[in-house]
Design a protein around this motif. Structure first.
Motif, PDB file in Angstrom:
ATOM      1  N   LYS A  59      76.024   9.018  50.459  1.00  0.00           N
ATOM      2  CA  LYS A  59      75.053   8.146  51.128  1.00  0.00           C
ATOM      3  C   LYS A  59      73.970   7.683  50.154  1.00  0.00           C
ATOM      4  O   LYS A  59      73.580   6.515  50.165  1.00  0.00           O
ATOM      5  CB  LYS A  59      74.415   8.859  52.326  1.00  0.00           C
ATOM      6  N   ALA A 118      75.614   5.280  47.401  1.00  0.00           N
ATOM      7  CA  ALA A 118      76.031   3.998  47.970  1.00  0.00           C
ATOM      8  C   ALA A 118      74.900   3.263  48.684  1.00  0.00           C
ATOM      9  O   ALA A 118      75.030   2.085  49.008  1.00  0.00           O
ATOM     10  CB  ALA A 118      77.195   4.212  48.934  1.00  0.00           C
ATOM     11  N   ILE A 158      73.768   3.892  51.724  1.00  0.00           N
ATOM     12  CA  ILE A 158      74.161   3.673  53.116  1.00  0.00           C
ATOM     13  C   ILE A 158      73.682   4.833  53.981  1.00  0.00           C
ATOM     14  O   ILE A 158      73.369   5.911  53.484  1.00  0.00           O
ATOM     15  CB  ILE A 158      75.695   3.530  53.252  1.00  0.00           C
ATOM     16  N   GLY A 159      73.648   4.590  55.277  1.00  0.00           N
ATOM     17  CA  GLY A 159      73.309   5.653  56.215  1.00  0.00           C
ATOM     18  C   GLY A 159      71.877   6.121  56.087  1.00  0.00           C
ATOM     19  O   GLY A 159      71.032   5.478  55.458  1.00  0.00           O
ATOM     20  N   GLU A 160      71.604   7.255  56.703  1.00  0.00           N
ATOM     21  CA  GLU A 160      70.265   7.841  56.685  1.00  0.00           C
ATOM     22  C   GLU A 160      70.352   9.235  56.060  1.00  0.00           C
ATOM     23  O   GLU A 160      70.788  10.184  56.704  1.00  0.00           O
ATOM     24  CB  GLU A 160      69.707   7.952  58.105  1.00  0.00           C
TER      25      GLU A 160
END
Length: 84
Positions: A53, A56, A58-60
C-alpha cells in the motif's frame, strides 16, 4: 513509515504509543513464552500488504493506528493514537 503526513504534521511513532520500554526481564521472549507458527504467517502477510500500500500509494495504511490480532478468537481490532 513517513516523518510527516500529507498535511505536513509529524506522524505518530512507536514511542508515541509506548513512551518507555518495559523494564528488562518483564516481557518474556518468544522463545520462552512461545508463538504459534501460523501467527507469524498471518502477521507477515499483513505487513507485506502494508508495504505494498505504501509503495503503490493505494489504500489507507495503518499510520497512526495499531492493528491488534487475537489468533485464538480470529478477531481484529484497531486503535488510533496520536503524536504526543
Amino acid at each position: 513509515p513517513f516523518e510527516t503526513g500529507t498535511d505536513g504534521r509529524p506522524n505518530p511513532s512507536y514511542r508515541d504509543l509506548f513512551p518507555e520500554p518495559p523494564p528488562s526481564g518483564l516481557v518474556p521472549s518468544c522463545a520462552v513464552a512461545g508463538v504459534l507458527g501460523v501467527l507469524t504467517g498471518v502477521v507477515g502477510t499483513l505487513q507485506a500488504m502494508e508495504a505494498i500500500k505504501l509503495i503503490a500509494g493505494i489504500g489507507e495504511p495503518l499510520v497512526g493506528r495499531l492493528l491488534l490480532y487475537d489468533a485464538l478468537t480470529a478477531r481484529f481490532d484497531t486503535i488510533r493514537y496520536k503524536r504526543n
